[in-house]
Design an enzyme around this catalytic site. Structure first.
Site, short mmCIF file in Angstrom:
data_model
loop_
_atom_site.label_atom_id
_atom_site.label_comp_id
_atom_site.label_asym_id
_atom_site.label_seq_id
_atom_site.Cartn_x
_atom_site.Cartn_y
_atom_site.Cartn_z
N ARG A 27 0.69 -0.83 0.19
CA ARG A 27 0.11 0.02 0.03
C ARG A 27 1.27 1.22 0.25
O ARG A 27 0.41 2.11 0.23
CB ARG A 27 -1.13 0.14 0.75
CG ARG A 27 -2.26 -0.81 0.95
CD ARG A 27 -3.40 -0.11 0.33
NE ARG A 27 -4.11 -1.38 0.69
CZ ARG A 27 -5.50 -1.30 1.03
NH1 ARG A 27 -5.30 -0.17 1.74
NH2 ARG A 27 -6.45 -1.96 0.86
N ARG A 40 -7.30 11.87 -5.79
CA ARG A 40 -8.03 11.23 -5.50
C ARG A 40 -9.20 11.95 -5.47
O ARG A 40 -9.99 12.14 -6.50
CB ARG A 40 -7.90 10.06 -4.29
CG ARG A 40 -8.81 10.07 -3.77
CD ARG A 40 -9.07 8.60 -3.00
NE ARG A 40 -9.97 7.89 -2.66
CZ ARG A 40 -10.69 8.33 -2.28
NH1 ARG A 40 -11.56 9.10 -2.44
NH2 ARG A 40 -11.85 7.84 -1.83
O1 CP3 Z 1 0.01 -1.66 -2.68
C1 CP3 Z 1 -0.47 -0.60 -3.18
O2 CP3 Z 1 -0.12 0.55 -3.41
C2 CP3 Z 1 -0.57 -1.01 -4.94
C3 CP3 Z 1 -2.51 -0.77 -4.35
C4 CP3 Z 1 -3.48 -1.68 -3.49
C5 CP3 Z 1 -4.41 -1.45 -3.08
N1 CP3 Z 1 -4.84 -2.16 -3.04
C6 CP3 Z 1 -5.11 0.53 -3.00
C7 CP3 Z 1 -5.92 1.08 -2.72
C8 CP3 Z 1 -3.46 -3.40 -3.51
C9 CP3 Z 1 -2.40 -4.07 -3.93
C10 CP3 Z 1 -4.35 -3.66 -2.60
C11 CP3 Z 1 -4.82 -4.79 -2.46
C12 CP3 Z 1 -5.45 -4.71 -1.39
N2 CP3 Z 1 -6.97 -4.16 -1.67
C13 CP3 Z 1 -6.02 -5.79 -0.45
C14 CP3 Z 1 -5.46 -7.37 -0.07
C15 CP3 Z 1 -4.27 -6.22 0.85
C16 CP3 Z 1 -4.65 -6.21 2.05
O3 CP3 Z 1 -4.21 -4.91 2.75
O4 CP3 Z 1 -4.61 -7.01 2.46
C17 CP3 Z 1 -7.47 -5.85 -0.23
C18 CP3 Z 1 -7.86 -7.20 1.43
C19 CP3 Z 1 -8.19 -5.00 -0.62
C20 CP3 Z 1 -9.79 -4.80 -0.56
C21 CP3 Z 1 -9.79 -3.11 -0.48
N3 CP3 Z 1 -9.21 -1.99 -0.91
C22 CP3 Z 1 -10.34 -2.76 0.82
C23 CP3 Z 1 -10.77 -3.77 1.88
C24 CP3 Z 1 -10.75 -1.49 0.78
C25 CP3 Z 1 -11.35 -0.56 2.24
C26 CP3 Z 1 -10.08 -0.28 2.96
C27 CP3 Z 1 -8.62 0.94 3.35
O5 CP3 Z 1 -7.95 0.96 2.98
O6 CP3 Z 1 -9.68 2.14 2.59
C28 CP3 Z 1 -9.45 -0.83 -0.16
C29 CP3 Z 1 -9.81 0.44 -0.96
C30 CP3 Z 1 -8.13 1.03 -1.52
N4 CP3 Z 1 -7.25 -0.05 -2.05
C31 CP3 Z 1 -7.65 2.06 -1.18
C32 CP3 Z 1 -6.43 1.81 -2.12
C33 CP3 Z 1 -5.42 2.99 -1.80
C34 CP3 Z 1 -8.00 3.18 -0.43
C35 CP3 Z 1 -8.85 4.23 -1.59
C36 CP3 Z 1 -9.01 5.48 -1.25
O7 CP3 Z 1 -8.30 6.11 -1.82
O8 CP3 Z 1 -9.99 5.97 -0.54
#
Ligand code: CP3
Length: 345
Positions: A27, A40
Site C-alpha cells: 500500500r 484522488r
Molecule cells: O499496494 C499498493 O500501493 C497498490 C495498490 C493496492 C490497493 N489495494 C489500493 C487501495 C493493493 C495491492 C491493494 C490490495 C487489497 N485491496 C487487498 C489485499 C491486501 C490487504 O490489505 O490485505 C484487499 C483486501 C483489498 C480490498 C480493499 N481495497 C479494501 C478492504 C479497501 C477499503 C479499506 C481501505 O483501506 O480503504 C480498499 C480500498 C483501497 N485499495 C485503497 C487503496 C489505496 C483506499 C482507497 C481510497 O483512496 O479511499
C-alpha cells in the site's frame, strides 16, 4: 548491467542474499501521502483513479519519486476482478468496498460474466502497466498483483469486507462442490488477469491472500495452496523468469506448506511470523516482510530498532524488506524516510 532484470528486487527473488535488502511497502501509494489525496480528489473516486491509466500511473510513481523505493506496485485493487466478472463495485468513504449482487450459492455463479469478457473492464489496468513499463526508472521493477481466489471469494460472497469471512465459510461447509466451482472460476480468471499484466510489462507478480488465516488446515490446502500452485504453475509455463510472491496472511505454521508446495519464488510474512523460525522452516524461497506498519505511525525509537532487527534476523538469506501488512492512512511520510535510513544505513 543496469536495468530492471538486474534490479535488487529481482536478484533477491531469484535467490540472492544482498548486504542491504531491497525495500518496498505494501500500500505504498495511498492516503498517507498528500499528493495521493490531491489526485484522488481530482479523480472523483477511487475507482476512477484505478481505471484512468494516466492517473493510476501517476499514483504508482508518487512513492517512487518521493522515497526512492526499490520496487513499484501497480495501482489497482483486488476487487477489480469480481467487478470485471460482472459484480457492481463501489467504495464509499469510511465504509469500505461493496459488491452486488452477492454470489452466495451455486445458482449465482451462472449470473457472472465469462472470463474472456473481463478484458472490457480491465483494459485500462493493462494500459497502466504498459505506461509504467516505459516511465519507471530502469532499475525499479513493476510488481503486478491480484487477490488470491479465497480472499476474493470472501468479498464476493459477503458483498463486503467481514471480520470472519462467515458467509464464504458457511457456503463451503454447506455445499463444498458449489463453492469449489467459485474457487476454480477465480483461479482461471486470476491466471488470465496476471498473464495479461505480465504481457503488458509487469516483471514480478504478487498474490494477496489476506484472509488465508481463517481456514482450517484441510480447507487451507484446498482453497489456498491448490489455487496458488495452479496459478504459479500456469504462469511459469509461459514466463519461467517472472517470480511470484505469495502472501497467505495469518497462515501461521501453514506458511511452511505454502512455501514448499506452491512453487512461489517468495513468501510475504505477516507481522506475527517469528523470523528465526521463518529462516529455518522456509528455506528455498525468498522472504519478504515483516515490519508492523503501526510503527510508521509512531516513529522512533521503535521504528528504527525494529527495522534493523528484521534486517539482522534475515541476514544471509534472500530478503525483501517490507511491512507485515499495508501501510495505514495515519502513517507519517517522514517515518518512511527514517525507515529507509534504518534499513539502508
Ligand atoms: O499496494 C499498493 O500501493 C497498490 C495498490 C493496492 C490497493 N489495494 C489500493 C487501495 C493493493 C495491492 C491493494 C490490495 C487489497 N485491496 C487487498 C489485499 C491486501 C490487504 O490489505 O490485505 C484487499 C483486501 C483489498 C480490498 C480493499 N481495497 C479494501 C478492504 C479497501 C477499503 C479499506 C481501505 O483501506 O480503504 C480498499 C480500498 C483501497 N485499495 C485503497 C487503496 C489505496 C483506499 C482507497 C481510497 O483512496 O479511499
Amino acid at each position: 548491467v543496469a536495468g530492471a532484470g538486474n534490479s535488487k528486487l529481482l536478484r533477491v527473488l531469484r535467490g540472492e542474499a544482498l548486504e542491504v535488502p531491497p525495500v518496498w511497502m505494501m500500500r505504498q501509494a495511498g492516503r498517507y501521502l498528500p499528493e495521493y489525496r490531491e489526485l484522488r480528489a481530482r479523480a472523483g473516486s477511487f475507482l476512477d483513479l484505478c481505471y484512468t491509466p494516466e492517473l493510476a500511473e501517476e499514483v504508482t510513481l508518487q512513492p517512487i519519486r518521493r522515497f526512492g523505493l526499490d520496487a513499484a506496485i501497480l495501482f489497482a485493487d483486488i476487487l477489480l476482478l469480481p467487478h470485471a466478472l460482472g459484480q457492481e463495485l463501489s467504495f464509499s468513504e469510511g465504509e469500505g468496498p461493496r459488491l452486488a449482487p452477492v454470489v452466495a450459492d451455486r445458482q449465482a455463479l451462472g449470473r457472472l460474466r465469462p472470463i474472456d469478457e473481463m478484458r472490457e473492464t480491465l483494459a485500462p489496468v493493462y494500459e497502466t502497466v504498459r505506461r509504467l513499463a516505459r516511465s519507471l526508472p530502469a532499475d525499479v521493477p513493476l510488481i503486478g498483483f491480484a487477490g488470491a481466489p479465497w480472499t476474493v471469494a470472501s468479498y464476493m460472497v459477503a458483498g463486503q469486507g467481514t471480520a470472519d469471512q462467515g458467509p464464504a465459510r458457511c457456503w463451503m461447509y454447506r455445499d463444498a462442490e458449489g463453492f469449489e466451482r467459485l474457487i476454480e472460476l477465480l483461479t482461471e480468471a486470476t491466471i488470465v488477469y496476471l498473464a495479461a499484466q505480465i504481457e503488458a510489462g509487469a516483471q514480478a507478480v504478487m498474490l494477496f491472500d489476506s484472509w488465508a488465516g481463517s481456514l482450517p488446515p484441510e480447507r487451507f490446502v484446498r482453497y489456498v495452496i491448490e489455487p496458488a500452485r495452479r496459478i504459479t504453475a500456469a504462469l511459469a509455463r509461459a514466463w519461467p523468469q517472472v517470480p511470484v510472491i505469495g502472501f497467505p496472511r495469518g497462515a501461521g505454521v501453514m506458511y511452511e506448506v505454502f512455501a514448499h508446495e506452491t512453487g512461489m519464488a517468495a513468501v510475504a510474512l505477516d507481522t506475527a511470523v517469528p523470523l528465526d523460525w521463518a529462516r529455518r522452516a522456509l528455506r528455498g524461497v525468498a522472504l519478504q516482510g515483516n515490519l508492523d506498519p503501526m510503527v510508521l505511525v509512531t516513529g522512533d525509537p521503535e521504528l528504527s530498532r525494529m527495522a534493523r532487527r528484521i534486517v539482522e534476523a534475515l541476514r544471509g538469506v534472500p530478503h525483501v524488506f517490507n511491512l507485515g501488512h499495508g501501510i495505514t492512512p495515519d502513517a507519517d511520510p517522514r517515518n518512511v524516510e527514517l525507515l529507509l535510513r534504518a534499513v539502508r544505513g
